[in-house]
Design an enzyme around this catalytic site. Structure first.
Site: not given
Ligand code: NAD
Length: 405
Positions: A165, A248
């Protein structure tokens, strides 16, 4: 320390032993045969704890005959902190491939989880997943701006896709993702994990049962303090509080009220003196109006101490979930109206928590295995995207936006 022979221990503890201390010496010399205390005892009664028998209904854990192979796309905070560890509690799902732009990190993660090194992909050779029979499902955990592209490419590769999401950055993107899933005849599910854990499920049941009477208002906050750098602070990557945390509350309003809003209004605060909020608002407050007359008022933000709750107020009762959206530690309270004999005190419903991510992933594996309908399909993600887009329009025009026209 000297250990007494067991026969002697028995002797010392028996009343005969206490009166026959003179025999003590002999008891060391030759083992004392202990007789049953009464003539009828052990011969007639079944043994209380037979050492050689297990209970007949003892269940020996068995691996399900089939587990689906999952490819994890994006090795960021969520993937490494929650999703990959959650496979340990899955029955139907196992990680078999990784997609990452950082080969060193991917190799270390693969080794840790027993994933074969030749199942590590990057964003350039991602489409080669099509030829990897180990992979049944792709889980997109990338910045929001990349969800649509990698979901569509994954579906075209013939894989089923679970997408984080918010589903996308616009309703148009969401529609393209749904169309791609239909065209490829592959399942698409949005990772609304709260639909798969017991506390929010119970809240849904209570609201649906009518136990709260007619629902009049829904109130919710979802916010946290976000430190730069973070994908959430980048407009280009689809950041901003509405899609990241506001979604959410929007989704919870749907699963408690059971209807779609007909009108929305939003206001935002974007401080000029905080460099974190150059591209996205710090906070957004919004109101949703529903056909039944119910109102939802919510706020979300990236500059506040973590707060994640919702309350549902009905004519005959109130429900409060706080925290409501966290990974762990959810708490659910309900209170009946005075007319129903309620007092000022609310009752806490104690439920056994479950890992949101393993429940969610196993649900999707089951959907894929049995070709069932999933609980949080692309259409649900689209419905949220429509509301978010209307809220963004309201922010731009500083006016309410109707959704029923
Ligand atoms: P994060 O920044 O920690 O991870 C993002 C990942 O994408 C990294 O591994 C990064 O290297 C990669 N990536 C690839 N191309 C990229 C670019 N051009 N720029 C930046 N990063 C790039 O983020 P996260 O917190 O893990 O969130 C990722 C997704 O998960 C988002 O869509 C967020 O909304 C979702 N999320 C959902 C929940 C949940 O409870 N369901 C919780 C946190 C995050």
């Amino acid at each position: 320390m000297t250990t007494l022979p067991s026969s002697r221990r028995h002797f010392l503890l028996s009343s005969a032993g206490l009166t026959c201390l003179a025999d003590l010496h002999r008891s060391f010399a030759a083992p004392v045969r202990t007789e049953p205390e009464t003539a009828t005892s052990s011969a007639a009664l079944p043994a209380l704890a037979p050492p050689d028998k297990q209970p007949q209904n003892l269940q020996i854990p068995q691996k399900p005959t089939k587990q689906l192979g999952w490819a994890i796309v994006g090795l960021g905070e969520l993937a490494l902190g929650e999703v990959l560890p959650a496979f340990g509690e899955c029955e139907l799902s196992k990680p078999v491939a990784l997609v990452s732009g950082h080969p060193d990190k991917a190799r270390r993660v693969a080794d840790f989880y027993g994933i074969e090194r030749n199942a590590i992909y990057n964003y350039d050779n991602y489409d080669r997943l099509a030829d990897d029979p180990r992979v049944d499902v792709i889980y997109i955990i990338l910045p929001n701006s990349m969800h649509a592209e990698y979901t569509i490419r994954g579906l075209k590769a013939g894989k089923h896709v679970l997408c984080e999401k918010p589903m996308a950055t616009s309703p148009d993107e969401a529609r393209q993702m749904i169309a791609a899933s239909k065209e490829a005849q592959r399942h698409l599910m949005i990772a609304y994990r709260l639909h798969y854990e017991p506390f929010n499920q119970r809240a849904m049941e209570i609201c649906k049962s009518g136990a709260l009477g007619k629902i009049r208002t829904f109130a919710s906050t979802n916010g946290q303090n976000v430190k730069a750098p973070n994908i959430r602070l980048s407009a280009r990557l689809g950041g901003g509080p509405l899609g990241d945390v506001g979604v959410y509350s929007i989704n919870a309003a749907r699963y408690t009220l059971g209807e779609e809003p007909v009108e929305v209004f939003a206001v935002a605060q974007q401080p000029k003196d905080d460099p974190r909020f150059r591209e996205v608002p710090e906070s957004v407050a919004f109101t949703l109006r529903y056909p039944s007359g119910a109102l939802a008022h919510c706020d979300c933000g990236f500059g506040m101490t973590e707060s994640r709750f919702y309350e549902v107020h009905g004519t005959e009762g109130t429900l409060r979930m706080q925290p409501a959206f966290s990974y762990r530690g959810l708490r659910l309270h309900v209170r009946d109206s005075e007319a129903k004999g309620g007092t000022d005190e609310s009752r806490e419903l104690l439920l056994e928590p479950k890992n949101h991510f393993s429940q969610e992933m196993d649900h999707f594996s089951q959907v894929v295995m049995n070709n069932e309908t999933c609980r949080t399909p692309g259409e649900m993600g689209l419905a949220d995207m429509v509301i978010i887009e209307a809220l963004e329009r309201s922010l731009k025009t500083n006016a309410p936006v109707r959704l029923d026209g």
